[in-house]
Design an enzyme around this catalytic site. Structure first.
Site, PDB file in Angstrom:
ATOM      1  N   GLY A  31     -59.407 -35.091   1.767  1.00 56.64           N
ATOM      2  CA  GLY A  31     -58.693 -35.227   3.040  1.00 56.64           C
ATOM      3  C   GLY A  31     -59.590 -35.673   4.172  1.00 56.64           C
ATOM      4  O   GLY A  31     -60.692 -36.175   3.942  1.00 56.64           O
ATOM      5  N   ASN A  32     -59.090 -35.501   5.415  1.00 51.28           N
ATOM      6  CA  ASN A  32     -59.767 -36.011   6.616  1.00 51.28           C
ATOM      7  C   ASN A  32     -60.048 -37.503   6.413  1.00 51.28           C
ATOM      8  O   ASN A  32     -61.178 -37.969   6.546  1.00 51.28           O
ATOM      9  CB  ASN A  32     -61.057 -35.224   6.880  1.00 51.28           C
ATOM     10  CG  ASN A  32     -61.623 -35.531   8.250  1.00 51.28           C
ATOM     11  OD1 ASN A  32     -60.897 -35.903   9.170  1.00 51.28           O
ATOM     12  ND2 ASN A  32     -62.917 -35.401   8.387  1.00 51.28           N
ATOM     13  N   LEU A  33     -58.992 -38.210   6.096  1.00 48.37           N
ATOM     14  CA  LEU A  33     -59.125 -39.570   5.571  1.00 48.37           C
ATOM     15  C   LEU A  33     -59.559 -40.565   6.642  1.00 48.37           C
ATOM     16  O   LEU A  33     -59.158 -40.487   7.794  1.00 48.37           O
ATOM     17  CB  LEU A  33     -57.783 -40.015   4.976  1.00 48.37           C
ATOM     18  CG  LEU A  33     -57.231 -39.099   3.870  1.00 48.37           C
ATOM     19  CD1 LEU A  33     -55.900 -39.624   3.358  1.00 48.37           C
ATOM     20  CD2 LEU A  33     -58.230 -38.948   2.727  1.00 48.37           C
ATOM     21  N   HIS A  34     -60.379 -41.503   6.210  1.00 48.52           N
ATOM     22  CA  HIS A  34     -60.807 -42.606   7.082  1.00 48.52           C
ATOM     23  C   HIS A  34     -60.533 -43.915   6.335  1.00 48.52           C
ATOM     24  O   HIS A  34     -60.033 -43.910   5.194  1.00 48.52           O
ATOM     25  CB  HIS A  34     -62.281 -42.451   7.465  1.00 48.52           C
ATOM     26  CG  HIS A  34     -63.210 -42.238   6.297  1.00 48.52           C
ATOM     27  ND1 HIS A  34     -63.428 -43.200   5.332  1.00 48.52           N
ATOM     28  CD2 HIS A  34     -63.936 -41.157   5.919  1.00 48.52           C
ATOM     29  CE1 HIS A  34     -64.281 -42.732   4.444  1.00 48.52           C
ATOM     30  NE2 HIS A  34     -64.590 -41.485   4.757  1.00 48.52           N
ATOM     31  N   HIS A  37     -61.387 -44.268   2.610  1.00 47.49           N
ATOM     32  CA  HIS A  37     -60.423 -43.704   1.644  1.00 47.49           C
ATOM     33  C   HIS A  37     -59.235 -44.659   1.482  1.00 47.49           C
ATOM     34  O   HIS A  37     -58.723 -44.852   0.374  1.00 47.49           O
ATOM     35  CB  HIS A  37     -59.864 -42.364   2.142  1.00 47.49           C
ATOM     36  CG  HIS A  37     -60.869 -41.258   2.232  1.00 47.49           C
ATOM     37  ND1 HIS A  37     -61.310 -40.752   3.415  1.00 47.49           N
ATOM     38  CD2 HIS A  37     -61.489 -40.544   1.255  1.00 47.49           C
ATOM     39  CE1 HIS A  37     -62.163 -39.764   3.187  1.00 47.49           C
ATOM     40  NE2 HIS A  37     -62.294 -39.619   1.891  1.00 47.49           N
ATOM     41  N   GLU A 150     -68.214 -46.039  -3.942  1.00 46.81           N
ATOM     42  CA  GLU A 150     -69.618 -46.199  -4.368  1.00 46.81           C
ATOM     43  C   GLU A 150     -70.585 -45.572  -3.373  1.00 46.81           C
ATOM     44  O   GLU A 150     -71.780 -45.526  -3.629  1.00 46.81           O
ATOM     45  CB  GLU A 150     -69.940 -47.682  -4.567  1.00 46.81           C
ATOM     46  CG  GLU A 150     -69.321 -48.213  -5.841  1.00 46.81           C
ATOM     47  CD  GLU A 150     -69.505 -49.701  -6.040  1.00 46.81           C
ATOM     48  OE1 GLU A 150     -70.029 -50.375  -5.125  1.00 46.81           O
ATOM     49  OE2 GLU A 150     -69.100 -50.193  -7.109  1.00 46.81           O
ATOM     50  N   GLN A 155     -72.240 -39.397  -7.664  1.00 48.70           N
ATOM     51  CA  GLN A 155     -70.967 -38.771  -8.075  1.00 48.70           C
ATOM     52  C   GLN A 155     -70.207 -39.702  -9.019  1.00 48.70           C
ATOM     53  O   GLN A 155     -69.653 -39.266 -10.042  1.00 48.70           O
ATOM     54  CB  GLN A 155     -70.122 -38.464  -6.838  1.00 48.70           C
ATOM     55  CG  GLN A 155     -68.682 -38.091  -7.161  1.00 48.70           C
ATOM     56  CD  GLN A 155     -67.908 -37.621  -5.940  1.00 48.70           C
ATOM     57  OE1 GLN A 155     -68.066 -36.504  -5.525  1.00 48.70           O
ATOM     58  NE2 GLN A 155     -67.051 -38.475  -5.391  1.00 48.70           N
ATOM     59  N   SER A 187     -67.764 -41.906   6.543  1.00 50.94           N
ATOM     60  CA  SER A 187     -67.818 -40.608   5.872  1.00 50.94           C
ATOM     61  C   SER A 187     -67.100 -39.590   6.750  1.00 50.94           C
ATOM     62  O   SER A 187     -67.198 -39.652   7.981  1.00 50.94           O
ATOM     63  CB  SER A 187     -69.289 -40.184   5.705  1.00 50.94           C
ATOM     64  OG  SER A 187     -69.365 -38.798   5.440  1.00 50.94           O
ATOM     65  N   SER A 188     -66.416 -38.659   6.098  1.00 43.52           N
ATOM     66  CA  SER A 188     -65.764 -37.596   6.873  1.00 43.52           C
ATOM     67  C   SER A 188     -66.801 -36.841   7.696  1.00 43.52           C
ATOM     68  O   SER A 188     -66.507 -36.347   8.783  1.00 43.52           O
ATOM     69  CB  SER A 188     -65.073 -36.612   5.937  1.00 43.52           C
ATOM     70  OG  SER A 188     -64.128 -37.308   5.170  1.00 43.52           O
TER      71      SER A 188
HETATM   72  O1  PAF Z   1     -65.639 -37.449  -3.155  1.00 39.12           O
HETATM   73  C1  PAF Z   1     -64.866 -36.504  -2.888  1.00 39.12           C
HETATM   74  O2  PAF Z   1     -64.152 -36.530  -1.886  1.00 39.12           O
HETATM   75  C2  PAF Z   1     -64.843 -35.298  -3.795  1.00 39.12           C
HETATM   76  O3  PAF Z   1     -66.097 -35.023  -4.314  1.00 39.12           O
HETATM   77  C3  PAF Z   1     -63.794 -35.416  -4.919  1.00 39.12           C
HETATM   78  C4  PAF Z   1     -64.121 -36.558  -5.863  1.00 39.12           C
HETATM   79  C5  PAF Z   1     -62.420 -35.610  -4.319  1.00 39.12           C
HETATM   80  C6  PAF Z   1     -63.788 -34.124  -5.744  1.00 39.12           C
HETATM   81  O4  PAF Z   1     -63.481 -33.020  -4.972  1.00 39.12           O
END
Ligand code: PAF
Length: 282
Positions: A31-34, A37, A150, A155, A187-188
């Site tokens: 969440g807290n989308l930018h 996302h 990326e 991750q 980034s959030s």
């Molecule tokens: O990148 C993220 O926002 C988180 O690590 C994810 C992949 C949603 C897992 O909680």
């Protein structure tokens, strides 16, 4: 866009789509989308028929003293943003829905080696929390394809490796880093920075580009370049975490023969820990 809070409702809704032969694309988020996302949503739309996003601030991936409690929860604004980009379903489960037996009793997924380096070293247990929740979300959504930014390069590698090792039938796609006009990776956590710190934050990407240019000009003095970069960041006001010139295939330190390179970096600035990376083909 339909918002769903339980696994049972999600399964019922998506099984209808699957029955119609629809390809399901998935964008997991906290969440807290930018805009970054939302570009993942665009990419999911371009390679699937039905796009599902999730918003779940996953407690398992936060360490003691990290920002779990303060992590911005902005569901209404996020719903509007997702709907505006044509997302079909938002899955927003509670902690109890995801971890019905409690976090302590949860079966966990651990991707060895790659989870322990860099961000994994600075944030012990972080990637175990990420791989566990992503594995669970894959089981809930059962997507054909899932998109990850990326910016979180390590991750993405952990998730690719987990998907391969557990033979999960999901195609993993990376999406290019979204940046502001000054090069700062979206980034959030940029929301934690003051206007002054936001200006300083751009030095992280500038430093990566300086190292990239040195590598492209033929320098193989990796350790020296890493140290120079760390000094530049410290002079600008960052505190050190890591800055590493790596082999892209497994994130091990690059050797002189490697061509596919990624420079990965994390540094603390005021209340935030920022990460960024740059890929180079030599
Ligand atoms: O990148 C993220 O926002 C988180 O690590 C994810 C992949 C949603 C897992 O909680």
């Amino acid at each position: 866009m339909i918002t769903i809070h339980t696994i049972a409702e999600l399964r019922a809704a998506l099984s209808k789509e699957r029955f119609k032969g629809k390809r399901i694309g998935f964008v997991p988020t906290m969440g807290n989308l930018h805009e970054g996302h939302l570009q993942l949503i665009d990419q999911a739309k371009s390679c699937s028929d039905i796009v599902v996003s999730s918003i779940f601030v996953n407690p398992l991936q936060f360490g003691a003293g990290e920002d779990l409690d303060n992590y911005p929860r902005t569901l209404l604004a996020d719903q509007e943003k997702l709907a505006s980009r044509g997302c079909n379903f938002l899955f927003a489960p509670t902690d109890a829905e995801v971890y019905p037996h409690g976090r302590e009793a949860q079966t966990q997924v651990e991707v060895p080696v790659i989870s322990d380096m860099y961000c994994g070293e600075s944030r012990p247990g972080h990637f175990r929390g990420v791989s566990t929740v992503v594995c669970k979300l894959f089981g809930m959504v059962q997507p054909d394809v899932a998109i990850f930014g990326e910016k979180d390069f390590q991750q993405l590698m952990v998730i690719r490796r987990m998907t391969e090792d557990l033979s999960l039938p999901v195609e993993i796609q990376g999406a290019p880093i979204a940046r502001n006009e000054h090069g700062l990776a979206l980034s959030s956590r940029n929301g934690y920075l003051s206007p002054e710190e936001l200006k300083t934050a751009t030095v992280l990407n500038q430093t990566l580009r300086t190292t990239r240019d040195a590598l492209l000009s033929g320098s193989k003095a990796f350790a020296e370049l890493e140290e120079q970069a760390q000094n530049t960041l410290e002079t600008a006001g960052f505190k050190r975490d890591y800055y590493k010139i790596c082999r892209r295939s497994d994130l091990q330190a690059a050797s002189e023969d490697d061509n596919a390179i990624v420079i990965v970096a994390a540094a603390y600035l005021g209340p935030a820990r920022l990460i960024d990376n740059i890929q180079i083909d030599l």
